[in-house]
Design a protein around this motif. Structure first.
Motif, short mmCIF file in Angstrom:
data_model
loop_
_atom_site.label_atom_id
_atom_site.label_comp_id
_atom_site.label_asym_id
_atom_site.label_seq_id
_atom_site.Cartn_x
_atom_site.Cartn_y
_atom_site.Cartn_z
N CYS A 73 -10.92 -8.15 -52.12
CA CYS A 73 -10.11 -8.05 -50.91
C CYS A 73 -10.43 -9.15 -49.90
O CYS A 73 -9.64 -9.40 -48.99
CB CYS A 73 -10.32 -6.68 -50.25
SG CYS A 73 -12.05 -6.37 -49.80
N GLY A 74 -11.59 -9.78 -50.01
CA GLY A 74 -11.99 -10.82 -49.07
C GLY A 74 -12.54 -10.30 -47.75
O GLY A 74 -12.72 -11.06 -46.82
N VAL A 75 -12.84 -9.01 -47.66
CA VAL A 75 -13.33 -8.40 -46.42
C VAL A 75 -14.82 -8.12 -46.56
O VAL A 75 -15.23 -7.25 -47.33
CB VAL A 75 -12.55 -7.10 -46.09
CG1 VAL A 75 -13.10 -6.45 -44.82
CG2 VAL A 75 -11.07 -7.40 -45.97
N LYS A 76 -15.64 -8.86 -45.81
CA LYS A 76 -17.10 -8.73 -45.90
C LYS A 76 -17.60 -7.30 -45.70
O LYS A 76 -18.53 -6.86 -46.34
CB LYS A 76 -17.78 -9.62 -44.86
CG LYS A 76 -18.15 -10.97 -45.33
CD LYS A 76 -18.97 -11.67 -44.25
CE LYS A 76 -19.64 -12.88 -44.83
NZ LYS A 76 -20.53 -13.53 -43.88
N GLY A 77 -17.00 -6.58 -44.77
CA GLY A 77 -17.47 -5.25 -44.44
C GLY A 77 -17.01 -4.15 -45.38
O GLY A 77 -17.38 -3.00 -45.22
N CYS A 78 -16.20 -4.51 -46.39
CA CYS A 78 -15.64 -3.51 -47.30
C CYS A 78 -16.68 -3.06 -48.33
O CYS A 78 -17.38 -3.89 -48.91
CB CYS A 78 -14.41 -4.07 -48.00
SG CYS A 78 -13.65 -2.90 -49.15
N VAL A 79 -16.73 -1.74 -48.54
CA VAL A 79 -17.62 -1.18 -49.57
C VAL A 79 -16.82 -0.34 -50.57
O VAL A 79 -17.39 0.51 -51.26
CB VAL A 79 -18.78 -0.35 -48.96
CG1 VAL A 79 -19.73 -1.25 -48.19
CG2 VAL A 79 -18.27 0.78 -48.09
N ASN A 80 -15.53 -0.58 -50.68
CA ASN A 80 -14.72 0.14 -51.67
C ASN A 80 -15.12 -0.36 -53.05
O ASN A 80 -14.97 -1.54 -53.35
CB ASN A 80 -13.23 -0.08 -51.43
CG ASN A 80 -12.36 0.76 -52.35
OD1 ASN A 80 -12.77 1.15 -53.44
ND2 ASN A 80 -11.15 1.04 -51.90
N PRO A 81 -15.64 0.52 -53.92
CA PRO A 81 -16.09 0.07 -55.24
C PRO A 81 -14.95 -0.53 -56.08
O PRO A 81 -15.20 -1.33 -56.96
CB PRO A 81 -16.67 1.31 -55.89
CG PRO A 81 -16.19 2.46 -55.10
CD PRO A 81 -15.87 1.96 -53.73
N ARG A 82 -13.71 -0.17 -55.76
CA ARG A 82 -12.56 -0.75 -56.47
C ARG A 82 -12.33 -2.21 -56.09
O ARG A 82 -11.61 -2.92 -56.78
CB ARG A 82 -11.30 0.06 -56.16
CG ARG A 82 -11.33 1.45 -56.73
CD ARG A 82 -10.09 2.22 -56.31
NE ARG A 82 -10.11 3.55 -56.92
CZ ARG A 82 -9.03 4.20 -57.30
NH1 ARG A 82 -7.84 3.65 -57.14
NH2 ARG A 82 -9.14 5.38 -57.83
N HIS A 83 -12.91 -2.62 -54.98
CA HIS A 83 -12.76 -4.00 -54.50
C HIS A 83 -13.95 -4.87 -54.86
O HIS A 83 -13.98 -6.05 -54.53
CB HIS A 83 -12.59 -4.02 -52.98
CG HIS A 83 -11.34 -3.36 -52.50
ND1 HIS A 83 -10.97 -3.41 -51.17
CD2 HIS A 83 -10.39 -2.64 -53.14
CE1 HIS A 83 -9.84 -2.74 -51.02
NE2 HIS A 83 -9.47 -2.27 -52.21
N LEU A 84 -14.95 -4.29 -55.52
CA LEU A 84 -16.20 -5.01 -55.80
C LEU A 84 -16.40 -5.19 -57.30
O LEU A 84 -16.03 -4.32 -58.09
CB LEU A 84 -17.40 -4.25 -55.21
CG LEU A 84 -17.41 -4.15 -53.69
CD1 LEU A 84 -18.45 -3.13 -53.25
CD2 LEU A 84 -17.67 -5.49 -53.06
N ARG A 85 -16.98 -6.31 -57.66
CA ARG A 85 -17.33 -6.59 -59.06
C ARG A 85 -18.47 -7.61 -59.05
O ARG A 85 -18.70 -8.29 -58.07
CB ARG A 85 -16.13 -7.16 -59.82
CG ARG A 85 -15.81 -8.59 -59.43
CD ARG A 85 -14.58 -9.14 -60.12
NE ARG A 85 -14.46 -10.57 -59.99
CZ ARG A 85 -14.24 -11.24 -58.89
NH1 ARG A 85 -14.12 -10.62 -57.74
NH2 ARG A 85 -14.12 -12.55 -58.91
#
Length: 159
Positions: A73-85
């Motif tokens: 997503c490009g959002v540093k503060g995001c912790v959604n596991p669907r957005h991380l790899r």
């Protein structure tokens, strides 16, 4: 969302909730942040990056300690596991360029050169020495060399 002071165990509960979430929207870390701009959590006996911790819990341990927890997503503060790899540094850097969050070139707050200056530096200069260009632009000779070779300023300054 502004950071807030957490109560005992609240950050852990927030991560557990994020791990179970089925949303495709960003889940923004609401607690403390480290100086690098990423959420911080005390986990497994030490301070850790919240996004990296949730990536580990959602996707397993990285296959190499050199892998980044990259945001789709490009959002540093995001912790959604669907957005991380897990991604290589090169893949993560490519993501930042794609998201427009890359701070290279003129977007880097420490940069002394502008895109226009780099375009001028890259134009054929005849027998102008790099040290003279460095003096003209107020940078080091190596900065001129890097700009001319494309080692730095890969985007935004090409003609």
């Amino acid at each position: 969302m502004a950071k807030r002071k957490s109560k005992n165990g609240e950050p852990r509960r927030f991560l557990d909730s994020a791990l179970k979430s089925e949303t495709d929207k960003c889940i923004i870390w609401p607690f403390g942040f480290a100086s690098n701009g990423y959420g911080a959590i005390y986990a497994r006996g030490q301070m850790r990056s919240a996004h990296r911790e949730i990536c580990r819990e959602a996707h397993g341990e990285p296959t190499s300690k050199d892998l980044d927890a990259a945001h789709s997503c490009g959002v540093k503060g995001c912790v959604n596991p669907r957005h991380l790899r897990w991604a290589t540094k090169r893949e993560n850097a490519a993501d930042r360029i794609e998201h427009g969050t890359h701070s290279g070139g003129a977007a880097n707050p420490q940069s002394k050169l502008t895109n226009e200056a780099v375009k001028e530096i890259r134009r054929p200069q005849g027998r102008v020495r790099q040290v003279d260009l460095a003096s003209r632009y107020g940078v080091t000779r190596s900065a001129i060399s890097y700009a001319q070779s494309g080692h730095t300023w890969k985007d935004g300054a090409s003609e």
